[in-house]
Design a protein around this motif. Structure first.
Motif, PDB file in Angstrom:
ATOM      1  N   HIS A 179      -2.453  11.969  -0.358  1.00  0.00           N
ATOM      2  CA  HIS A 179      -3.093  12.997   0.464  1.00  0.00           C
ATOM      3  C   HIS A 179      -3.643  12.447   1.770  1.00  0.00           C
ATOM      4  O   HIS A 179      -4.085  13.206   2.619  1.00  0.00           O
ATOM      5  CB  HIS A 179      -4.237  13.654  -0.331  1.00  0.00           C
ATOM      6  N   ASP A 180      -3.682  11.129   1.928  1.00  0.00           N
ATOM      7  CA  ASP A 180      -4.262  10.519   3.123  1.00  0.00           C
ATOM      8  C   ASP A 180      -3.164   9.877   3.974  1.00  0.00           C
ATOM      9  O   ASP A 180      -2.630   8.834   3.601  1.00  0.00           O
ATOM     10  CB  ASP A 180      -5.292   9.455   2.704  1.00  0.00           C
ATOM     11  N   PRO A 181      -2.816  10.479   5.105  1.00  0.00           N
ATOM     12  CA  PRO A 181      -1.758   9.883   5.945  1.00  0.00           C
ATOM     13  C   PRO A 181      -2.270   8.820   6.915  1.00  0.00           C
ATOM     14  O   PRO A 181      -1.597   8.518   7.894  1.00  0.00           O
ATOM     15  CB  PRO A 181      -1.193  11.098   6.690  1.00  0.00           C
ATOM     16  N   SER A 182      -3.432   8.215   6.656  1.00  0.00           N
ATOM     17  CA  SER A 182      -3.961   7.147   7.530  1.00  0.00           C
ATOM     18  C   SER A 182      -2.965   6.015   7.723  1.00  0.00           C
ATOM     19  O   SER A 182      -3.012   5.302   8.726  1.00  0.00           O
ATOM     20  CB  SER A 182      -5.231   6.546   6.926  1.00  0.00           C
ATOM     21  N   LEU A 232      -2.627   5.669  -1.380  1.00  0.00           N
ATOM     22  CA  LEU A 232      -3.894   4.991  -1.678  1.00  0.00           C
ATOM     23  C   LEU A 232      -4.909   5.891  -2.366  1.00  0.00           C
ATOM     24  O   LEU A 232      -5.832   5.410  -3.017  1.00  0.00           O
ATOM     25  CB  LEU A 232      -4.484   4.430  -0.388  1.00  0.00           C
ATOM     26  N   ASP A 233      -4.747   7.205  -2.217  1.00  0.00           N
ATOM     27  CA  ASP A 233      -5.707   8.077  -2.885  1.00  0.00           C
ATOM     28  C   ASP A 233      -5.489   8.073  -4.390  1.00  0.00           C
ATOM     29  O   ASP A 233      -6.345   8.498  -5.147  1.00  0.00           O
ATOM     30  CB  ASP A 233      -5.641   9.496  -2.317  1.00  0.00           C
ATOM     31  N   ASN A 273      -5.542   3.149  -6.018  1.00  0.00           N
ATOM     32  CA  ASN A 273      -6.519   2.783  -5.004  1.00  0.00           C
ATOM     33  C   ASN A 273      -6.334   1.381  -4.447  1.00  0.00           C
ATOM     34  O   ASN A 273      -6.541   1.147  -3.292  1.00  0.00           O
ATOM     35  CB  ASN A 273      -7.933   2.956  -5.526  1.00  0.00           C
ATOM     36  N   GLU A 274      -5.937   0.462  -5.253  1.00  0.00           N
ATOM     37  CA  GLU A 274      -5.809  -0.893  -4.754  1.00  0.00           C
ATOM     38  C   GLU A 274      -4.493  -1.510  -5.201  1.00  0.00           C
ATOM     39  O   GLU A 274      -4.172  -1.521  -6.384  1.00  0.00           O
ATOM     40  CB  GLU A 274      -6.997  -1.739  -5.228  1.00  0.00           C
ATOM     41  N   VAL A 275      -3.753  -2.045  -4.244  1.00  0.00           N
ATOM     42  CA  VAL A 275      -2.473  -2.683  -4.548  1.00  0.00           C
ATOM     43  C   VAL A 275      -2.658  -3.804  -5.555  1.00  0.00           C
ATOM     44  O   VAL A 275      -1.850  -4.020  -6.447  1.00  0.00           O
ATOM     45  CB  VAL A 275      -1.853  -3.257  -3.251  1.00  0.00           C
ATOM     46  N   ARG A 276      -3.763  -4.534  -5.377  1.00  0.00           N
ATOM     47  CA  ARG A 276      -4.074  -5.668  -6.232  1.00  0.00           C
ATOM     48  C   ARG A 276      -4.235  -5.266  -7.692  1.00  0.00           C
ATOM     49  O   ARG A 276      -3.899  -6.042  -8.581  1.00  0.00           O
ATOM     50  CB  ARG A 276      -5.427  -6.159  -5.786  1.00  0.00           C
ATOM     51  N   HIS A 277      -4.797  -4.071  -7.929  1.00  0.00           N
ATOM     52  CA  HIS A 277      -4.922  -3.608  -9.316  1.00  0.00           C
ATOM     53  C   HIS A 277      -3.545  -3.404  -9.937  1.00  0.00           C
ATOM     54  O   HIS A 277      -3.330  -3.687 -11.113  1.00  0.00           O
ATOM     55  CB  HIS A 277      -5.705  -2.285  -9.378  1.00  0.00           C
ATOM     56  N   ARG A 282       0.835  -1.202   0.000  1.00  0.00           N
ATOM     57  CA  ARG A 282       0.000   0.000   0.000  1.00  0.00           C
ATOM     58  C   ARG A 282       0.871   1.255   0.000  1.00  0.00           C
ATOM     59  O   ARG A 282       1.825   1.373   0.747  1.00  0.00           O
ATOM     60  CB  ARG A 282      -0.931  -0.017   1.207  1.00  0.00           C
TER      61      ARG A 282
END
Lengths: 274, 428
Positions: free
Chosen positions: B337-340, B131-132, B135-139, B128
């Motif tokens: 942009h998302d530090p989650s 992610l913004d 979106n998906e590692v799998r993609h 990961r």
């Protein structure tokens, strides 16, 4: 002093966006107040128990989301837990799984757990991605919930049905569908699209959920979380208001409006019975 | 003509202090000739490196190793610019026909592969990140698999066998050399990329899916020993058995794994391993990372960590010292942009250390540290944070744009007190 058990549900399937942090926040806020607290993770290979006090279900990718929904539907562990009065926090894909139905990776509609009255479809436009601000509904505000901030990142659009209420109204971002409502709450099941994790960003939401488990709470020194909360309220909306986000929002609003008009039109045009 | 225009613009951009000039130069090359990548790659040996973490370091190691092994200069990315424009600029910067060693953004690999037609493709890891955007590692893994399927018959993929997502993608390639490069962060690989069944991990990097036949392929290159004893061992498909003592200047198990991967690429190309290892030992800094810089009495070692997998590697490096740790977090476009993701990093491990939270998103980090029970200071300004951490040695762990801001304001090693880049633009 109460002993509280928190279950982190399928972090290996629904743990893409750091939402497991919600369990950490809940546990620490209990421990700092002198409660015993145990957090247990249940992976895809484990049986999820129905005896815990609090369940945290996170966001994840399409394929694992379908797998998680299938497993929870088979075991009915969450259904029994909710019947027993457990509190559930479900984020993003978690919210969708707990609803009545959602659209799976193959484009087909999958059945959800039905613990929240909502249905999720593929959205008409690009994914809704970015900083989001939600003004809580009056019921929640009366219980001490302050304006919520978080980061949304979803392609699905969610419509609420009767018996399920939103968390509140979106003042920045897209939310469930079209920039109006955000989240889904029924009983003690709280669904939201907000990552961050949402409880790290919003200590008053963490405490609202905890009061449902242990009753009245002693105050905490929240200077660190409150500093972040203020900073995100100040800067989040302007970060979101970039050109791309505005286009995203416009496409979604237009798509939803067209769909409403089409439905209304279809209803009016239904042929009279001969 | 396209190349001349691009190089002229690159020089102009550098002279104006706007940056390394590689991106604007690349734009010019592609504007004049949209098929420039294919034209510039024609007739040279192209080696590509991609993955979530370790691209820039591995590319530098491979460029040095390839130069030593072949005795010719190679062209390579400037400042880690790894999208189409950066690749065009890199190819345009050196002599036509010189071998090219290029890092490619993991999301762009599929786009550039048909034009660059690599002889060697190095696939490091997938996890990961941003992610913004991705979106998906799998993609990303699926796109890699599609790209591997379309590789030409002579191409060799050098892949990390310990990463199920990478292995699944690489298995579609015509020829693969498997490296046991390790996988510190497993949380993006617990669901099988082929069937979504559970993947179980055993000892020593072994893994298999419980739902289908996907399992770790047999290794052609692996690591043995620790520290000064660390060796890369080549199996019989790479001319072994043969042991290569690494003796790297770069720290951490992840860099030993990067070096083993490079060695596998070198051997798979039919080159000698010895000179390549000697060349890799000389690398002690990668785009400012691992270097020391001094400010206000603090001697800072700069490390990059931009996602949970990167942090798993960094804990391995900062663990031993016990000294202060400055953590710098931004959430700009290049960072995501998302530090989650900060909540996927076990910051609890920093408890008891002197910790300073800094960067544009220092408050997000501060809340994470607060709940991890890590006492810390908060100082938004990067240089001020270094001063708070000191005096003495400190590890500074920054994510992507925070590291670049630091490099711009810190005096570079060996350059006295003269600043670089943005910090001195006004003075030039």
């Amino acid at each position: 002093m109460t002993s509280v058990s928190i279950a982190l549900v399928y972090p290996d399937l629904l743990g893409t966006y750091g939402d497991g942090g919600n369990a950490t926040v809940l546990a620490q806020r209990l421990r700092w107040r002198g409660h015993d607290c145990e957090v247990a993770s249940f992976g895809a290979g484990d049986a999820v128990p129905s005896s815990c006090d609090l369940y945290v279900v996170g966001g994840g990718e399409d394929l694992p989301q379908s797998l998680a929904a299938r497993k929870l539907a088979e075991s009915r562990a969450l259904h029994r837990a909710v019947d027993n009065g457990a509190v559930v926090l479900a984020i993003c894909a978690g919210l969708q799984v707990l609803g009545e139905s959602f659209v799976g990776p193959d484009g087909r509609t999958s059945e959800g757990l039905g613990l929240l009255g909502c249905t999720t479809d593929r959205g008409p436009g690009p994914r809704a991605v970015g900083e989001t601000v939600v003004e809580p509904g009056p019921v929640w505000a009366a219980l001490g919930l302050q304006t919520c901030t978080g980061f949304e990142n979803h392609g699905g659009v969610t419509r609420l049905s009767e018996g399920t209420v939103p968390v509140g109204r979106v003042s920045a971002g897209v939310g469930n569908l079209d920039g109006t409502l955000e989240g889904a709450v029924r009983g003690r099941v709280w669904g939201t699209y907000l990552h961050g994790p949402v409880l790290a960003r919003n200590p008053t939401l963490a405490d609202l959920l905890l009061t449902w488990v242990v009753g009245e709470l002693a105050p905490l020194d929240d200077s660190r979380p409150e500093a972040l909360h203020r900073e995100r309220l100040r800067n989040g909306p302007s970060e979101r208001a970039t050109g791309v986000a505005q286009v995203q929002r416009a496409v979604r609003v237009a798509g939803a409006t067209l769909e409403r008009l089409a439905r209304a039109g279809a209803a009016r045009c239904r042929p009279e019975a001969p | 003509m396209a190349v001349a225009a691009g190089n002229a613009l690159s020089r102009a951009s550098r002279a104006a202090g706007l940056g390394s000039g590689s991106v604007v130069g690349g734009h010019a090359v592609l504007a004049v000739d949209p098929r420039a990548l294919a034209h510039l790659a024609l007739g040279r040996q192209v080696m590509l490196v991609s993955g979530t973490n370790g691209k820039t370091t591995t590319t530098k190691l491979l460029a040095r190793a390839a130069t030593a092994a072949t005795g010719t200069e190679v062209v390579t990315n400037l400042q880690g610019a790894n999208l189409t424009t950066g690749l065009a600029a890199a190819l345009a910067s050196g002599p036509l026909g010189a071998p090219a060693v290029l890092e490619v953004d993991e999301a762009w690999l599929g786009h550039v592969l048909p034009e660059l037609r690599p002889a060697v493709l190095v696939l490091l890891n997938l996890s990961r990140d941003q992610l913004d955007r991705n979106n998906e590692v799998r993609h990303v893994a699926q796109r890699w698999r599609d790209a591997c399927q379309r590789l030409e018959a002579g191409a060799v993929v050098v892949a990390n066998a310990d990463d199920p997502l990478v292995a699944w993608a690489a298995l579609a390639a015509p020829s693969v050399v498997w490296v046991g490069a390790g996988l510190g962060w497993k949380n993006d690989a617990t669901g099988c990329p082929a069937c979504a069944g559970p993947v179980s991990f055993g000892d020593g990097g072994d893994w298999k899916c419980d739902g289908c036949s996907l399992a770790r392929p047999g290794l052609d290159m692996w690591l043995e020993g620790e520290g000064r004893e660390a060796c890369a061992v080549a199996g019989d498909r790479l001319g072994g058995p043969a042991r290569y003592t690494l003796g790297l200047a770069l720290p951490g198990r992840c860099n030993e794994a990067n070096a083993a991967t490079v060695l596998a690429a070198v051997l798979a190309s039919g080159w000698a391993g010895g000179p390549a290892v000697v060349a890799m030992r000389q690398v002690d800094e990668v785009a400012g990372r691992y270097a020391r810089a001094e400010h206000a009495g603090t001697r800072a070692r700069l490390l990059l960590a931009k996602n949970p997998a990167g942090w798993a590697e960094v804990f391995d490096m900062v663990g031993a010292s016990g000294g202060p740790v400055v953590v710098a977090i931004n959430a700009r476009t290049a960072d995501g942009h998302d530090p989650s993701w900060l909540w996927d990093v076990p910051f609890e491990r920093l408890a008891g250390r002197r910790v300073v939270a800094t960067g544009e998103r220092c408050l997000d980090l501060s809340v994470r540290l607060h709940y991890a029970g890590v006492e810390h200071a908060v100082e938004r300004g990067l240089l001020a944070a270094l001063a708070v951490a000191g005096p003495g040695d400190a590890d500074v762990v920054a994510n992507y744009t925070a590291l670049h801001q630091l490099l711009a304001v810190l005096p570079a090693r060996g350059q006295g007190t003269r600043g670089r880049g943005r910090g001195t633009r006004g003075a030039r």
